[in-house]
Motif scaffolding. Structure first.
Motif, PDB file in Angstrom:
ATOM      1  N   GLU A  97       0.785  -1.229   0.000  1.00  0.00           N
ATOM      2  CA  GLU A  97       0.000   0.000   0.000  1.00  0.00           C
ATOM      3  C   GLU A  97       0.819   1.281   0.000  1.00  0.00           C
ATOM      4  N   VAL A  98       2.025   1.268   0.514  1.00  0.00           N
ATOM      5  CA  VAL A  98       2.800   2.500   0.690  1.00  0.00           C
ATOM      6  C   VAL A  98       3.077   3.239  -0.618  1.00  0.00           C
ATOM      7  N   CYS A  99       3.022   2.549  -1.752  1.00  0.00           N
ATOM      8  CA  CYS A  99       3.288   3.222  -3.030  1.00  0.00           C
ATOM      9  C   CYS A  99       2.023   3.429  -3.861  1.00  0.00           C
ATOM     10  N   ASP A 100       0.858   3.108  -3.297  1.00  0.00           N
ATOM     11  CA  ASP A 100      -0.410   3.245  -4.011  1.00  0.00           C
ATOM     12  C   ASP A 100      -0.994   4.633  -3.822  1.00  0.00           C
ATOM     13  N   ALA A 101      -1.473   5.230  -4.895  1.00  0.00           N
ATOM     14  CA  ALA A 101      -2.195   6.505  -4.865  1.00  0.00           C
ATOM     15  C   ALA A 101      -2.803   6.718  -6.241  1.00  0.00           C
ATOM     16  N   THR A 102      -3.887   7.451  -6.287  1.00  0.00           N
ATOM     17  CA  THR A 102      -4.495   7.756  -7.577  1.00  0.00           C
ATOM     18  C   THR A 102      -3.730   8.891  -8.255  1.00  0.00           C
ATOM     19  N   ILE A 103      -3.995   9.069  -9.532  1.00  0.00           N
ATOM     20  CA  ILE A 103      -3.318  10.105 -10.311  1.00  0.00           C
ATOM     21  C   ILE A 103      -3.531  11.492  -9.693  1.00  0.00           C
ATOM     22  N   PRO A 104      -4.783  11.908  -9.426  1.00  0.00           N
ATOM     23  CA  PRO A 104      -4.962  13.251  -8.858  1.00  0.00           C
ATOM     24  C   PRO A 104      -4.462  13.381  -7.414  1.00  0.00           C
ATOM     25  N   TYR A 105      -4.469  12.293  -6.656  1.00  0.00           N
ATOM     26  CA  TYR A 105      -3.976  12.361  -5.283  1.00  0.00           C
ATOM     27  C   TYR A 105      -2.477  12.671  -5.277  1.00  0.00           C
ATOM     28  N   VAL A 106      -1.742  12.072  -6.193  1.00  0.00           N
ATOM     29  CA  VAL A 106      -0.307  12.371  -6.287  1.00  0.00           C
ATOM     30  C   VAL A 106      -0.114  13.851  -6.593  1.00  0.00           C
ATOM     31  N   GLU A 107      -0.881  14.369  -7.539  1.00  0.00           N
ATOM     32  CA  GLU A 107      -0.776  15.800  -7.887  1.00  0.00           C
ATOM     33  C   GLU A 107      -1.054  16.673  -6.669  1.00  0.00           C
ATOM     34  N   ASP A 108      -2.137  16.357  -5.954  1.00  0.00           N
ATOM     35  CA  ASP A 108      -2.546  17.167  -4.802  1.00  0.00           C
ATOM     36  C   ASP A 108      -1.580  17.091  -3.633  1.00  0.00           C
ATOM     37  N   HIS A 109      -0.773  16.040  -3.573  1.00  0.00           N
ATOM     38  CA  HIS A 109       0.162  15.843  -2.451  1.00  0.00           C
ATOM     39  C   HIS A 109       1.611  15.721  -2.924  1.00  0.00           C
ATOM     40  N   LEU A 110       1.897  16.294  -4.085  1.00  0.00           N
ATOM     41  CA  LEU A 110       3.224  16.153  -4.677  1.00  0.00           C
ATOM     42  C   LEU A 110       4.330  16.679  -3.771  1.00  0.00           C
ATOM     43  N   ASP A 111       4.050  17.738  -3.018  1.00  0.00           N
ATOM     44  CA  ASP A 111       5.067  18.286  -2.116  1.00  0.00           C
ATOM     45  C   ASP A 111       5.449  17.302  -1.012  1.00  0.00           C
ATOM     46  N   GLU A 112       4.602  16.335  -0.720  1.00  0.00           N
ATOM     47  CA  GLU A 112       4.875  15.332   0.316  1.00  0.00           C
ATOM     48  C   GLU A 112       5.542  14.075  -0.251  1.00  0.00           C
ATOM     49  N   ALA A 113       5.503  13.914  -1.567  1.00  0.00           N
ATOM     50  CA  ALA A 113       6.043  12.704  -2.195  1.00  0.00           C
ATOM     51  C   ALA A 113       7.550  12.615  -1.972  1.00  0.00           C
ATOM     52  N   GLY A 114       7.997  11.414  -1.680  1.00  0.00           N
ATOM     53  CA  GLY A 114       9.410  11.166  -1.423  1.00  0.00           C
ATOM     54  C   GLY A 114       9.709  11.013   0.051  1.00  0.00           C
ATOM     55  N   GLY A 115       8.768  11.392   0.901  1.00  0.00           N
ATOM     56  CA  GLY A 115       8.889  11.192   2.349  1.00  0.00           C
ATOM     57  C   GLY A 115       8.046   9.983   2.722  1.00  0.00           C
ATOM     58  N   PRO A 116       7.254  10.116   3.791  1.00  0.00           N
ATOM     59  CA  PRO A 116       6.372   9.003   4.153  1.00  0.00           C
ATOM     60  C   PRO A 116       5.334   8.690   3.061  1.00  0.00           C
ATOM     61  N   PHE A 117       4.946   9.710   2.279  1.00  0.00           N
ATOM     62  CA  PHE A 117       4.061   9.492   1.137  1.00  0.00           C
ATOM     63  C   PHE A 117       4.930   9.170  -0.079  1.00  0.00           C
ATOM     64  N   LEU A 118       4.701   8.038  -0.676  1.00  0.00           N
ATOM     65  CA  LEU A 118       5.491   7.535  -1.816  1.00  0.00           C
ATOM     66  C   LEU A 118       6.991   7.584  -1.517  1.00  0.00           C
ATOM     67  N   PRO A 119       7.433   6.833  -0.511  1.00  0.00           N
ATOM     68  CA  PRO A 119       8.862   6.811  -0.166  1.00  0.00           C
ATOM     69  C   PRO A 119       9.732   6.511  -1.382  1.00  0.00           C
ATOM     70  N   GLY A 120      10.804   7.258  -1.500  1.00  0.00           N
ATOM     71  CA  GLY A 120      11.713   7.075  -2.626  1.00  0.00           C
ATOM     72  C   GLY A 120      11.109   7.495  -3.958  1.00  0.00           C
ATOM     73  N   LEU A 121       9.970   8.193  -3.903  1.00  0.00           N
ATOM     74  CA  LEU A 121       9.229   8.624  -5.099  1.00  0.00           C
ATOM     75  C   LEU A 121       8.734   7.446  -5.936  1.00  0.00           C
ATOM     76  N   LEU A 122       8.590   6.286  -5.295  1.00  0.00           N
ATOM     77  CA  LEU A 122       8.095   5.093  -5.978  1.00  0.00           C
ATOM     78  C   LEU A 122       6.574   5.116  -5.980  1.00  0.00           C
ATOM     79  N   TRP A 123       5.976   5.013  -7.162  1.00  0.00           N
ATOM     80  CA  TRP A 123       4.521   5.104  -7.310  1.00  0.00           C
ATOM     81  C   TRP A 123       4.009   3.862  -8.024  1.00  0.00           C
ATOM     82  N   CYS A 124       3.069   3.179  -7.387  1.00  0.00           N
ATOM     83  CA  CYS A 124       2.478   1.961  -7.962  1.00  0.00           C
ATOM     84  C   CYS A 124       0.963   1.996  -7.785  1.00  0.00           C
ATOM     85  N   PRO A 125       0.262   2.766  -8.602  1.00  0.00           N
ATOM     86  CA  PRO A 125      -1.189   2.862  -8.450  1.00  0.00           C
ATOM     87  C   PRO A 125      -1.876   1.517  -8.729  1.00  0.00           C
ATOM     88  N   TRP A 126      -2.535   0.979  -7.703  1.00  0.00           N
ATOM     89  CA  TRP A 126      -3.143  -0.341  -7.794  1.00  0.00           C
ATOM     90  C   TRP A 126      -4.216  -0.432  -8.865  1.00  0.00           C
TER      91      TRP A 126
END
Length: 149
Positions: free
Chosen positions: A109-138
């Protein structure tokens, strides 16, 4: 001390994501600078669309096999995002690094997010949200191949 513990936790999460994706059969892309490029539209449960560029011949072949129904294995897209707009994906402030894109069946689950959710939370990506900037939308799936821009 708390910062060190947090960073250790984030590194552990990133390693867990990578290890899990390897276990479930993600095929990472190879860097091949002489490969053709192919562009695909991806959608998810939100019905928003996202354009990705593939440069690895094996990943291009797999994407085309998904679209023509030759395979149903590894239907979801995985990769590392870059926090800037790509010319071929102008609607979004991020894109996949083409050299990191692969496909998967299941992921944690840690790398799952929808397309617009990533956009809306892009400033948080790479930390606890999408660690390592790895994105795997289920719920990601290829919608169609696009002509080169």
């Amino acid at each position: 001390m708390r910062g060190i513990t947090l960073m250790t936790g984030i590194r552990a999460c990133v390693l867990a994501v990578v290890a899990t994706l390897v276990i479930v059969g993600v095929q990472p892309a190879r860097a091949d600078h002489d490969a053709e490029e192919a562009y695909f539209e991806v959608t998810d449960i939100t019905t928003h669309t996202f354009v990705l560029k593939l440069t690895d011949p094996l990943q291009i072949a797999h994407a085309r096999a998904l679209l023509d129904g030759t395979t149903t294995e590894r239907p979801h897209v995985f990769g590392r995002i870059v926090k800037r707009t790509a010319s071929y994906n102008p609607r979004w402030s991020y894109h996949y690094d083409p050299t990191t894109i692969g496909f998967f069946d299941y992921a944690i689950e840690v790398c799952d997010a929808t397309i617009p959710y990533v956009e809306d939370h892009l400033d948080e990506a790479g930390g606890p949200f999408l660690p390592g900037l790895l994105w795997c939308p289920w719920t990601s799936r290829l919608a169609r191949e696009l002509p080169a821009p």
